[in-house]
Design a protein around this motif. Sequence first.
Motif, PDB file in Angstrom:
ATOM      1  N   TYR A 123      51.583  28.668  43.543  1.00 43.52           N
ATOM      2  CA  TYR A 123      50.692  29.692  44.080  1.00 43.52           C
ATOM      3  C   TYR A 123      50.832  31.006  43.322  1.00 43.52           C
ATOM      4  N   HIS A 124      52.068  31.392  43.060  1.00 48.16           N
ATOM      5  CA  HIS A 124      52.289  32.665  42.371  1.00 48.16           C
ATOM      6  C   HIS A 124      51.663  32.637  40.979  1.00 48.16           C
ATOM      7  N   ARG A 125      51.807  31.504  40.297  1.00 46.91           N
ATOM      8  CA  ARG A 125      51.249  31.406  38.946  1.00 46.91           C
ATOM      9  C   ARG A 125      49.719  31.463  38.973  1.00 46.91           C
ATOM     10  N   MET A 126      49.092  30.727  39.883  1.00 45.09           N
ATOM     11  CA  MET A 126      47.634  30.737  39.951  1.00 45.09           C
ATOM     12  C   MET A 126      47.093  32.084  40.414  1.00 45.09           C
ATOM     13  N   LEU A 127      47.747  32.694  41.391  1.00 42.51           N
ATOM     14  CA  LEU A 127      47.270  33.982  41.895  1.00 42.51           C
ATOM     15  C   LEU A 127      47.473  35.091  40.875  1.00 42.51           C
ATOM     16  N   SER A 128      48.490  34.996  40.061  1.00 41.01           N
ATOM     17  CA  SER A 128      48.669  35.965  38.971  1.00 41.01           C
ATOM     18  C   SER A 128      47.499  35.861  37.993  1.00 41.01           C
ATOM     19  N   TYR A 129      47.071  34.640  37.738  1.00 45.77           N
ATOM     20  CA  TYR A 129      45.910  34.394  36.876  1.00 45.77           C
ATOM     21  C   TYR A 129      44.654  34.990  37.518  1.00 45.77           C
ATOM     22  N   ILE A 130      44.479  34.725  38.805  1.00 45.32           N
ATOM     23  CA  ILE A 130      43.324  35.244  39.541  1.00 45.32           C
ATOM     24  C   ILE A 130      43.303  36.765  39.503  1.00 45.32           C
ATOM     25  N   LYS A 131      44.451  37.377  39.742  1.00 41.08           N
ATOM     26  CA  LYS A 131      44.553  38.834  39.731  1.00 41.08           C
ATOM     27  C   LYS A 131      44.225  39.403  38.355  1.00 41.08           C
ATOM     28  N   SER A 132      44.681  38.726  37.302  1.00 36.38           N
ATOM     29  CA  SER A 132      44.464  39.235  35.937  1.00 36.38           C
ATOM     30  C   SER A 132      42.984  39.278  35.571  1.00 36.38           C
ATOM     31  N   PHE A 133      42.173  38.458  36.237  1.00 36.31           N
ATOM     32  CA  PHE A 133      40.731  38.462  36.000  1.00 36.31           C
ATOM     33  C   PHE A 133      39.980  39.260  37.066  1.00 36.31           C
ATOM     34  N   ASN A 134      40.737  40.031  37.840  1.00 38.57           N
ATOM     35  CA  ASN A 134      40.176  40.970  38.819  1.00 38.57           C
ATOM     36  C   ASN A 134      39.331  40.288  39.896  1.00 38.57           C
TER      37      ASN A 134
END
Length: 348
Positions: A123-134
Amino acid sequence: MVKFGQSASLSGGQASYGKDVRDGIQAAFNAANKADPKGPRFELTTLDDGGDKERCKTNVKQLVESGVTALVGLTSGAAAEACLSYIEEQRIVLLGTASGNMGIRDDKLTMAYHVRTGYDDEYHRMLSYIKSFNMQRVGYVHLKDTSAANQAAMTKALKAVGLEMTVSVALDRNSKNFDTEVRKLLDARLDCVLFTTNAQPVLDIMSGMAIGGYPGFYFASSFAGQPLIDAMANKGRSVIMSQVVPRPGSVSAAVVKRCQEDLAALGGGARIGFTSLEGYIAGRVAIEAAKGGTAKGGSQLTRSRFQEALAELNVDLGGYRVHFGPQKLEGSHFVDVIAVDRNGRIIG
């Protein structure tokens, strides 16, 4: 003879997932038996649970009573969680459950050893990706009968990256219609939807949302496995997935090459993919621990000696390291994020 027991979903909605995990373990065992005819012999007994908790509990009890040294490669995290009290009572190792379920990763547990990492890291890895794309508006789709610990892990991961859940949708894993859930997700006007389900609900909901004109992104945890990737071919949609083992096409990880060779030798339609590779790695870990326990105490490997050897295991299987220790029952924190294109190809 070192006997291992597995309860797996060889029928039902997760049948291909369960068969892949079983094939991976069996390929590892067969290769070890062939490579060292004078060494310990490894045997796997697999019972079908259809992904059902009660059937899994019955299977586990039958396997334990039959005298297996350890349980390996259960394919339902929720079913494995339902067996934990019995497993702890019997003092038998539960190794390499093919699930990131956080309910089987409680610090109080002493017999559940995890070859792969949990949903918290995914979850942390995917959400970090999601956050990086705003992306800001996040939907979470999960199964009703899975652990509340998974929801807690998602909440914690969201907080860590500074996001909030827009909508959370719980599914009945046996449902044949997800129209209500699709409407709820569409009404939330999401930037992305993150799934922790098996493959079929992901595919059904994606189809419904496409009809509804959803323009956003889809993310899926490793739970959906190789079956989701296989089914994406020619669907006209793409998905981003977290994975907890190396890519099956990797040329740098020796464990992938070994798995390819050993699955080919197994025959019977066994194929390399993320899910079979996860099973194969669990099988290799079981072999390493059994050899370590046998070396210490002679040919008769007891359950306690198997656990002692496992608790000291620190092994590089060829690009994938598994390291256990005192109070360290999770052997790896490896997470990769891949993109599967509209033709089912891994492109990122």
